[in-house]
Each structure stands twice: as C-alpha cells, then as structure tokens.
Design a protein around this motif. Structure first.
Motif, PDB file in Angstrom:
ATOM      1  N   ASP A  51       0.900  -1.169   0.043  1.00 55.92           N
ATOM      2  CA  ASP A  51       0.118   0.043  -0.038  1.00 55.92           C
ATOM      3  C   ASP A  51       0.826   1.221  -0.042  1.00 55.92           C
ATOM      4  N   VAL A  52       0.819   1.988  -0.910  1.00 60.89           N
ATOM      5  CA  VAL A  52       1.743   3.098  -1.258  1.00 60.89           C
ATOM      6  C   VAL A  52       1.073   4.300  -0.388  1.00 60.89           C
ATOM      7  N   GLU A  53       1.840   4.923   0.418  1.00 65.49           N
ATOM      8  CA  GLU A  53       1.301   6.420   0.958  1.00 65.49           C
ATOM      9  C   GLU A  53       0.948   7.248  -0.079  1.00 65.49           C
ATOM     10  N   SER A  54      -0.374   7.947   0.435  1.00 67.51           N
ATOM     11  CA  SER A  54      -0.800   9.082  -0.475  1.00 67.51           C
ATOM     12  C   SER A  54      -0.016  10.213  -0.495  1.00 67.51           C
ATOM     13  N   VAL A  61       5.982   8.541  -8.752  1.00 65.33           N
ATOM     14  CA  VAL A  61       6.721   7.398  -9.619  1.00 65.33           C
ATOM     15  C   VAL A  61       5.850   6.532 -10.401  1.00 65.33           C
ATOM     16  N   ILE A  62       5.101   5.757  -9.573  1.00 66.91           N
ATOM     17  CA  ILE A  62       4.265   4.598 -10.005  1.00 66.91           C
ATOM     18  C   ILE A  62       2.904   4.862 -10.477  1.00 66.91           C
ATOM     19  N   GLY A  63       2.228   5.950  -9.607  1.00 63.60           N
ATOM     20  CA  GLY A  63       1.090   6.107 -10.161  1.00 63.60           C
ATOM     21  C   GLY A  63      -0.248   5.240  -9.627  1.00 63.60           C
ATOM     22  N   ASP A  64       0.293   4.533  -8.649  1.00 70.37           N
ATOM     23  CA  ASP A  64      -0.951   3.376  -8.187  1.00 70.37           C
ATOM     24  C   ASP A  64      -0.804   3.489  -6.705  1.00 70.37           C
ATOM     25  N   GLU A  87       7.035   5.305   2.501  1.00 67.17           N
ATOM     26  CA  GLU A  87       6.585   5.268   1.220  1.00 67.17           C
ATOM     27  C   GLU A  87       5.714   4.369   0.834  1.00 67.17           C
ATOM     28  N   ALA A  88       5.855   3.143   1.488  1.00 68.14           N
ATOM     29  CA  ALA A  88       4.963   1.957   1.257  1.00 68.14           C
ATOM     30  C   ALA A  88       4.940   0.894   2.369  1.00 68.14           C
ATOM     31  N   MET A  89       3.798   0.141   2.690  1.00 65.29           N
ATOM     32  CA  MET A  89       3.685  -0.809   3.729  1.00 65.29           C
ATOM     33  C   MET A  89       3.171  -2.062   3.230  1.00 65.29           C
ATOM     34  N   ALA A  90       3.443  -3.194   3.957  1.00 70.01           N
ATOM     35  CA  ALA A  90       2.907  -4.279   3.374  1.00 70.01           C
ATOM     36  C   ALA A  90       1.498  -4.414   4.310  1.00 70.01           C
ATOM     37  N   GLU A  91       0.560  -5.409   3.945  1.00 70.98           N
ATOM     38  CA  GLU A  91      -0.508  -5.595   4.646  1.00 70.98           C
ATOM     39  C   GLU A  91      -0.179  -5.889   6.178  1.00 70.98           C
TER      40      GLU A  91
END
Length: 143
Positions: A51-54, A61-64, A87-91
């Motif tokens: 899950d990418v941080e808003s 970069v990725i857009g998702d 920047e991003a986390m796993a579930e």
C-alpha cells in the motif's frame, strides 16, 4: 540513490533506525522469506501487495496506490531512522519502501527486488526509469 532490500535496511541504520530480525516469528507478521526452490522465478515470485502512501514520491513515480511485489527477507525496518519517510507498507505493517525527507536528489529504497521483474513488471520499470532520469539530471548539473 536507489537502495534495494539490504540497501534499504542499511539506509535505515545509517539514519539511526533499527532492524527487526526473524519477522516471520513475530505475531501478526507474514513470512516474507523467499520460497525454497532451485528456480529463481519461484524464489522471486510475486508474493504480496504493498500500500503506497498518498502523496509519496513512490506514488508520483508509479501512479498506483497498491501493487504487487516479491518478498525475500527475514529482517525488516524496526524504528524508522531520523529523516526517513515511509513510502509503502505491506498488509502486515512491514515497511516496504522509504525515502529521505528533504533529500537534494532522488533517494528511494524498497524492501522488495524490483530488478528481478523489470523486463515485465510496470511498477519495476517505472522505478528504474525514475532512477535513470534522476541520474541523468544529476550528471547534467555536473557538466
């Protein structure tokens, strides 16, 4: 800087953060280790969603907001180093990507291995394109 896997862990420690070991043994954590196999495609298989941080650099970069990654680690970031941003986390709340707040250049780190699927995976391609663009821009400033 584009730090991958252990590189992300080393970046965190360099900024004063800590590491967790054997996370697969921790309550509530998934097993992020690579499957045992002689076939690299199986070892580097896509394993989970991040899950990418808003508003993060990774989102730009990725857009998702979500995408799938491989997973080959038994250590993870514990306390976050000073000046790093998630920047991003796993579930399972494992930190999967960080950046450096206020960095003068491109600094992104991923816990997964985007280099393995770069030929066929859109998010991996976008990460390497962004890194290449940043390196060329930096080189252009030096001449």
């Amino acid at each position: 800087v584009f730090a991958i896997c252990r590189g992300m862990q080393e970046l965190n420690v360099a900024f004063g953060g800590t590491l967790l070991t054997e996370i697969q043994e921790m309550a509530g954590r998934s097993d992020h280790r690579a499957p045992t196999s002689e076939h690299q495609d199986e070892r580097f298989r896509i394993a989970h969603t991040v899950d990418v941080e808003s508003g993060s650099q990774l989102e730009k970069v990725i857009g998702d907001a979500k995408f799938n990654v491989n997973s080959l680690h038994r250590q993870a970031l514990g306390s976050l180093g000073k000046g790093l941003k998630i920047e991003a986390m796993a579930e399972d709340d494992t930190i999967e990507a960080v950046s450096v707040t206020g960095a003068k250049g491109y600094v992104v780190a991923t816990q997964w291995h985007p280099e393995y699927w770069v030929a066929s995976d859109g998010p991996s391609q976008k990460l390497f394109k962004a890194f290449g663009d940043a390196a060329r821009a930096y080189a252009g400033q030096r001449t």
